[in-house]
Write a protein that holds these residues in place. Structure first.
Motif, mmCIF file in Angstrom:
data_model
loop_
_atom_site.group_PDB
_atom_site.id
_atom_site.type_symbol
_atom_site.label_atom_id
_atom_site.label_comp_id
_atom_site.label_asym_id
_atom_site.label_seq_id
_atom_site.Cartn_x
_atom_site.Cartn_y
_atom_site.Cartn_z
ATOM 1 N N ILE A 44 0.855 -1.189 0.000
ATOM 2 C CA ILE A 44 0.000 0.000 0.000
ATOM 3 C C ILE A 44 0.889 1.236 0.000
ATOM 4 O O ILE A 44 1.802 1.337 0.815
ATOM 5 C CB ILE A 44 -0.898 0.050 1.254
ATOM 6 N N SER A 45 0.603 2.162 -0.915
ATOM 7 C CA SER A 45 1.340 3.428 -0.947
ATOM 8 C C SER A 45 0.379 4.554 -1.290
ATOM 9 O O SER A 45 -0.635 4.334 -1.951
ATOM 10 C CB SER A 45 2.440 3.402 -2.016
ATOM 11 N N GLU A 46 0.744 5.744 -0.857
ATOM 12 C CA GLU A 46 -0.036 6.916 -1.240
ATOM 13 C C GLU A 46 0.900 8.099 -1.438
ATOM 14 O O GLU A 46 2.022 8.111 -0.927
ATOM 15 C CB GLU A 46 -1.097 7.259 -0.201
ATOM 16 N N HIS A 47 0.438 9.062 -2.211
ATOM 17 C CA HIS A 47 1.161 10.321 -2.387
ATOM 18 C C HIS A 47 0.277 11.418 -1.811
ATOM 19 O O HIS A 47 -0.879 11.562 -2.194
ATOM 20 C CB HIS A 47 1.441 10.584 -3.867
ATOM 21 N N ASP A 48 0.816 12.168 -0.874
ATOM 22 C CA ASP A 48 0.097 13.240 -0.195
ATOM 23 C C ASP A 48 0.708 14.568 -0.621
ATOM 24 O O ASP A 48 1.922 14.745 -0.538
ATOM 25 C CB ASP A 48 0.224 13.038 1.323
ATOM 26 N N ASP A 49 -0.131 15.483 -1.076
ATOM 27 C CA ASP A 49 0.370 16.791 -1.512
ATOM 28 C C ASP A 49 0.415 17.803 -0.371
ATOM 29 O O ASP A 49 0.619 18.986 -0.598
ATOM 30 C CB ASP A 49 -0.468 17.344 -2.666
ATOM 31 N N GLY A 50 0.221 17.342 0.853
ATOM 32 C CA GLY A 50 0.171 18.230 2.008
ATOM 33 C C GLY A 50 -1.257 18.526 2.428
ATOM 34 O O GLY A 50 -1.509 19.024 3.523
ATOM 35 N N ASN A 51 -2.202 18.196 1.560
ATOM 36 C CA ASN A 51 -3.626 18.379 1.855
ATOM 37 C C ASN A 51 -4.370 17.055 1.815
ATOM 38 O O ASN A 51 -5.572 17.012 1.604
ATOM 39 C CB ASN A 51 -4.257 19.341 0.833
ATOM 40 N N GLY A 52 -3.635 15.979 1.976
ATOM 41 C CA GLY A 52 -4.245 14.657 1.925
ATOM 42 C C GLY A 52 -3.815 13.917 0.675
ATOM 43 O O GLY A 52 -3.125 14.458 -0.186
ATOM 44 N N PRO A 53 -4.230 12.657 0.569
ATOM 45 C CA PRO A 53 -3.780 11.819 -0.547
ATOM 46 C C PRO A 53 -4.330 12.301 -1.887
ATOM 47 O O PRO A 53 -5.494 12.679 -1.993
ATOM 48 C CB PRO A 53 -4.317 10.433 -0.202
ATOM 49 N N VAL A 54 -3.460 12.269 -2.901
ATOM 50 C CA VAL A 54 -3.883 12.567 -4.269
ATOM 51 C C VAL A 54 -3.710 11.328 -5.142
ATOM 52 O O VAL A 54 -4.167 11.300 -6.281
ATOM 53 C CB VAL A 54 -3.118 13.762 -4.874
ATOM 54 N N ALA A 55 -3.039 10.297 -4.612
ATOM 55 C CA ALA A 55 -2.851 9.036 -5.334
ATOM 56 C C ALA A 55 -2.742 7.898 -4.325
ATOM 57 O O ALA A 55 -2.140 8.066 -3.266
ATOM 58 C CB ALA A 55 -1.593 9.101 -6.195
ATOM 59 N N TRP A 56 -3.338 6.773 -4.694
ATOM 60 C CA TRP A 56 -3.267 5.550 -3.908
ATOM 61 C C TRP A 56 -2.869 4.407 -4.819
ATOM 62 O O TRP A 56 -3.215 4.383 -6.000
ATOM 63 C CB TRP A 56 -4.625 5.183 -3.318
ATOM 64 N N MET A 57 -2.194 3.427 -4.257
ATOM 65 C CA MET A 57 -1.771 2.265 -5.015
ATOM 66 C C MET A 57 -1.817 1.040 -4.110
ATOM 67 O O MET A 57 -1.432 1.108 -2.949
ATOM 68 C CB MET A 57 -0.342 2.520 -5.519
ATOM 69 N N ILE A 58 -2.319 -0.073 -4.655
ATOM 70 C CA ILE A 58 -2.338 -1.342 -3.917
ATOM 71 C C ILE A 58 -1.825 -2.443 -4.833
ATOM 72 O O ILE A 58 -2.311 -2.617 -5.952
ATOM 73 C CB ILE A 58 -3.756 -1.690 -3.421
ATOM 74 N N LEU A 59 -0.832 -3.175 -4.353
ATOM 75 C CA LEU A 59 -0.282 -4.346 -5.033
ATOM 76 C C LEU A 59 -0.506 -5.559 -4.137
ATOM 77 O O LEU A 59 -0.447 -5.440 -2.913
ATOM 78 C CB LEU A 59 1.222 -4.193 -5.245
ATOM 79 N N ILE A 60 -0.720 -6.716 -4.756
ATOM 80 C CA ILE A 60 -0.835 -7.953 -3.978
ATOM 81 C C ILE A 60 0.168 -8.967 -4.524
ATOM 82 O O ILE A 60 -0.043 -9.534 -5.598
ATOM 83 C CB ILE A 60 -2.262 -8.541 -4.032
#
Length: 159
Positions: A44-60
């Motif tokens: 699980i990863s996310e990119h936060d621009d300082g105002n919350g997540p703008v991208a999420w990613m899930i790999l299994i």
């Protein structure tokens, strides 16, 4: 009142996947997230621009046998996740989801998140394939580009 980034990401996930209405899809909740992190911390990863997540990613990460069952439509996405054993070598990597808020798209954010996560997982597991169940043309194109970048064959589940 405008929604914050987190609320917008939740709405986007529901719009794209509508997993609440499809029991075959994996519904991401705290228990699922906890198990994903036990499978591997980079799932699980996310990119936060300082105002919350703008991208999420899930790999299994999973086994080749489970990958093949999923691609042959013998098991669902939810079953793929539930049947993936813990503490075993994984040969296959399922790109479960990668979402980016519209105004942040085409800036390489999702590709960076996914690439870093895959590099981390490959340090610990003999991953030899990437597989997807694409829900959109953009998702399909992104998976193709990613597979080429990381030099893994891309296998696709029929829609």
């Amino acid at each position: 009142m405008p929604k914050n980034n987190f609320q917008r990401m939740i709405a986007l996930a529901e719009e794209v996947f509508d997993s609440k209405k499809d029991s075959n899809q994996l519904d991401i909740n705290p228990e699922v997230m906890e198990r994903l992190l036990r499978i591997h911390p980079a799932t699980i990863s996310e990119h936060d621009d300082g105002n919350g997540p703008v991208a999420w990613m899930i790999l299994i990460p999973t086994t080749a046998n489970l990958r093949d069952e999923f691609l042959a439509q013998k098991i669902s996405e939810k079953e793929l996740f539930e049947k993936t054993p813990l503490d075993t070598p994984y040969e296959a990597l399922y790109l479960c989801s990668a979402m980016v808020l519209e105004e942040y798209r085409r800036k390489g954010i999702a590709q960076n998140l996914v690439t870093k996560a895959i590099e981390s997982i490959r340090k610990d597991h003999p991953i030899n394939s990437l597989f997807v169940w694409a829900f959109s043309k953009d998702g399909d194109a992104a998976a193709e580009a990613l597979a080429q970048q990381i030099s893994l064959p891309l296998l696709k589940r029929p829609k």
